[in-house]
Design an enzyme around this catalytic site. Structure first.
Site: not given
Ligand code: NAD
Length: 245
Positions: A88, A153, A157
């Protein structure tokens, strides 16, 4: 739904990952979170402890295969098996290509794609030995239509979907299911911090009329991780309120 299962969730320290940890714990899984730093991993462990959930945490560099391999070995020593892996952890981008350096593009691919390869490759031998497992990846709605800036990005994906569909076919004979969840705009820290004037038009563009909650995504992971999804593999499940463009 997950009694007796051992699950690793990368990026489990906040946002979608942290909510998925909660959903898995409510359903009696043993959960191990991977985060980027000791400090954030410990903070998440303490936050979950306050809520009554006990989890373990590690912070291997997800781009260092040897480091991940030795972390996975330690986890196996402690828990004997790994049943579920949720890849994730991810970062996003929104700059136009002229403002994007090749290092920025590489950074996104390193975490969003290469890390999935590294962690999955380290875990798969143990899943094969255990005669089954589930790998779930976090994709995004941009993996279907792209986006008008921040090319790295969506590129990453689309790759996540490619890994998902290909590993599903490669690993099906070993009873390992591989699926992805493609969230739409979800209320994690980044989105919650947006000003009202940006949020309002965003909501208008979503047919279900609201932004996704982390629990909406966590529930999809829970379903796909459970035996209720025993005949589903190679799928990219959109959880986006039909906001598909
Ligand atoms: P967030 O920024 O709240 O969480 C991201 C997580 O990734 C955190 O736990 C962080 O510790 C970890 N992370 C970041 N850089 C890292 C690294 N270098 N090494 C290890 N861990 C690392 O983001 P989120 O919104 O919870 O996103 C989680 C996933 O969902 C991502 O893959 C993101 O692309 C995807 N996503 C999010 C959304 C949205 O709108 N929030 C939409 C589509 C997809």
């Amino acid at each position: 739904m997950l009694k007796g299962k051992v699950a690793i969730i990368t990026g489990g320290t906040r946002g979608i990952g942290l909510e998925t940890v909660r959903a898995f714990k409510e359903n009696n899984a043993e959960v191990i979170i991977f985060g980027s730093r000791e400090e954030t991993v410990n903070r998440a462990i303490m936050e979950l402890e306050d809520e009554g959930y006990k989890v373990s945490g590690y912070y291997p560099n997800l781009n260092n295969y040897a480091e991940i391999e030795s972390t996975i070995k330690n986890i196996i020593k402690k828990f004997n098996h790994i049943d579920i892996l949720v890849n994730n952890a991810g970062i996003s981008a929104n700059k136009k290509i002229e403002e994007t350096k090749s290092e920025d593009f590489a950074k996104i691919m390193n975490l969003n794609v290469n890390a999935i390869f590294n962690v999955s490759k380290s875990v798969i031998p143990y899943m094969k030995k255990n005669k089954g497992g589930v790998i779930l990846n976090t994709s995004s709605m941009v993996s279907i239509y792209g986006q008008p800036s921040g090319v790295g990005y969506p590129a990453s994906k689309f790759a996540v979907n490619g890994i998902t569909k290909s590993l599903a076919r490669e690993l099906a004979p070993f009873n390992i299911r591989v699926n992805a969840v493609a969230p739409g705009v979800t209320k994690t820290d980044m989105v919650a911090a947006l000003p009202e004037e940006q949020i309002a038009p965003l909501i208008q563009s979503i047919p279900l009329g609201r932004i996704g909650e982390p629990r909406d995504i966590a529930n999809a992971f829970l379903f796909l991780a459970s035996d209720m999804a025993s005949y589903i593999t190679g799928d990219i499940l959109s959880v986006d309120g039909a906001a598909r463009s």
